[in-house]
Design an enzyme around this catalytic site. Structure first.
Site, short mmCIF file in Angstrom:
data_model
loop_
_atom_site.label_atom_id
_atom_site.label_comp_id
_atom_site.label_asym_id
_atom_site.label_seq_id
_atom_site.Cartn_x
_atom_site.Cartn_y
_atom_site.Cartn_z
N ASP A 90 0.80 -1.23 0.00
CA ASP A 90 0.00 0.00 0.00
C ASP A 90 0.82 1.27 0.00
OD1 ASP A 90 0.73 -0.45 2.84
OD2 ASP A 90 -0.59 1.26 3.21
N ASP A 93 5.78 0.27 2.99
CA ASP A 93 6.02 -0.96 3.75
C ASP A 93 5.73 -2.17 2.87
OD1 ASP A 93 3.23 -0.98 3.60
OD2 ASP A 93 2.99 -0.18 5.62
N TYR A 238 -5.22 1.17 9.39
CA TYR A 238 -6.40 1.61 8.65
C TYR A 238 -7.64 1.30 9.49
CZ TYR A 238 -3.38 2.21 4.59
OH TYR A 238 -2.39 2.63 3.75
N GLU A 476 6.22 9.73 2.73
CA GLU A 476 5.82 8.39 2.29
C GLU A 476 4.78 8.47 1.17
OE1 GLU A 476 4.66 4.06 4.22
OE2 GLU A 476 4.17 5.87 5.35
#
Length: 511
Positions: A90, A93, A238, A476
């Site tokens: 995603d 990572d 999430y 990120e």
């Protein structure tokens, strides 16, 4: 080549030169901002789509263009005898989170549906379909029965304790799933939305695959609706804050668009009381997206959907500068600012909706939107949306692009495991969990691999950005940030073409 042909080329080249000169557009202007010509937007679109190849999990195809990546996670799903190979990591990572992955696929598919001609005109439609299919293939594999959907592969906590290339990773590939006994309506409904949207993308190019996507979408929607329960398995990464009603409306709207079955229209009408004015459009909150889809149906003649039109217009009003409505803040440099952590995810998704709303107004021949005492034309709305894209691409106080590999100045230390460690080809020896942190995570050197197309979280509320790998809130990238950007930059291809044509037609007599 004949002399007449050379003369004609020279005339059009001269017109183009005058257009660029009059509009002060060069390859890199004095602010370091890449030119906002069709060529620059085309470059940004291609790179935004290319990013997804750098996020791939599984066995990479021969057509793979991002060469610093290799095969990874080839045993995903094996502990439970299911094939969960593939899909996307995603962000920076090595975990596959199904809920935001499906949202990314929904947004990519929306761009492909709305801007097929524009994207095709710059030879990116095939790559976009490939990016969508890499995600939908995984969702199909993860939906192993009518009431079973695998929603995550990998232990987020364990993964975040390591800094490893995905090709080296040895952290637990823990499996998470939802069932009728342990439901997660947000994840199931978002997957339904993604597959329904993608079924439209593939309808004319692969009808069998399109039908398969639509059938799984219907099954997932039924699962999400009949076995209601909030999805919390991917917390703390999430977590659902908006509940699952937004995803159910979003999925039903896409299913209505894909299937033209009135039962999905009846569903949204029966549950329109769930709709509420949103302050963001995100992986968590889909209300504004569902409202935009349904507002388009309203303008197309279905006046029963007026509440959704009213709600999405409230969101648009909140985004517009100088609106007399309650407004979402902007930075001094003009960037929408919703929250500090990964703010560009909200900017790109809001920009996507602004362009779609402007397009809808134009199609319906509506002269604009009234926001309290302020009135905004469709062109004013799209102009503000364009300013957000331009900010991301370099027209900002930092005079830098927030897309890696785009322009003359961009982030060099993005927070991304694979990009920050030398590739397997350059460094075949395994880089262990702790070695990755000590040798690469804390390094002050630029990443050895430029993750071309990756859009980072972006600047702070004062337009400042520190290019630090350790600052994940701002450095990120994420799949859903790029997915929303694809639908934000695609409409600018058409705008730029129209500007050229208008200039050429207006000035033809002068040459």
């Amino acid at each position: 080549m004949g002399q007449g042909r050379i003369t004609r080329l020279g005339v059009w080249g001269l017109i183009l030169w005058h257009f660029l000169a009059r509009n002060k557009v060069t390859a890199i202007d004095h602010e370091g901002f890449c030119s906002t010509t069709t060529f620059a937007y085309r470059d940004a679109l291609g790179k935004a789509i290319l990013f997804f190849e750098g996020q791939r999990s599984g066995k990479l195809p021969e057509s793979q263009r991002v060469k610093w990546r290799g095969n990874s996670a080839l045993s995903d799903g094996k502990p439970e005898n299911v094939n969960l190979i593939g899909g996307y990591y995603d962000a920076g990572d090595n975990v596959k989170f199904g809920w935001p992955m499906a949202y990314s696929v929904s947004l990519l598919s929306w761009a492909a549906v709305e801007y097929q001609r524009e994207i095709s005109s710059v030879n990116q439609l095939g790559y976009l379909r490939g990016a969508i299919r890499w995600g939908t293939d995984f969702i199909l594999r993860a939906h192993t029965s009518p009431t079973t959907l695998y929603t995550q592969v990998g232990d987020g906590n364990a993964d975040h304790q390591c800094w490893e290339r995905p090709e080296d990773m040895d952290t637990p590939r823990t499996l998470y799933r939802i069932t009728s006994d342990s439901p997660g309506s947000e994840a199931a409904a978002e997957s339904a939305a993604a597959l329904a949207a993608a079924s439209i993308v593939f309808k004319k190019v692969d009808s069998i695959y399109s039908s398969r996507l639509l059938n799984h979408s219907k099954s997932l929607f039924e699962f999400a609706d009949k076995h209601r329960g909030s999805y919390q398995a991917s917390c703390p990464f999430y977590c659902s804050y908006s509940g699952y009603q937004d995803e159910l409306l979003w999925a039903a709207a896409w299913l209505y668009k894909a299937s033209e079955d009135n039962k999905y229209l009846d569903y949204v009408l029966s549950n329109q009381g769930w709709s509420q004015v949103a302050s963001e459009f995100s992986w968590d909150n889909k209300f504004a997206g569902a409202q935009m889809l349904l507002a388009k149906e309203f303008f197309g003649g279905n006046k029963q959907l007026s509440l959704f039109k009213i709600h999405v217009e409230s969101f648009v009003c909140a985004l517009m500068p100088e609106s007399s409505s309650v407004r979402i803040e902007t930075t001094p440099g003009g960037l929408l600012y919703i929250r500090d952590s990964s703010n560009l995810q909200y900017v790109t998704s809001a920009t996507l909706l602004l362009f779609l709303y402007s397009k809808t107004l134009n199609t319906a021949h509506i002269n604009g939107l009234q926001c309290g005492s302020a009135h905004f034309s469709a062109s004013q709305i799209s102009a503000f949306a364009k300013s957000q894209v331009d900010y991301i691409l370099g027209k900002n106080p930092m005079k830098m692009s927030y897309m890696a590999g785009f322009g003359s100045k961009f982030p060099l230390q993005i927070h991304h495991r694979g990009a920050s460690i030398p590739s397997i080809g350059a460094h075949p020896a395994k880089v262990s969990c702790n070695d990755g942190y000590s040798s690469y995570y804390h390094s002050s050197n630029p990443n050895p691999n430029v993750h071309v197309g990756a859009i980072v979280g972006g600047p702070d509320s004062n337009d400042q950005f520190k290019d630090l790998r350790t600052d994940y809130s701002h450095a990120e990238p994420t799949t859903y940030m790029n997915a929303a950007f694809v639908g934000s930059v695609a409409p600018l291809l058409a705008q730029s073409e129209q500007e050229y044509l208008h200039f050429f037609q207006t000035n033809r007599q002068n040459y």
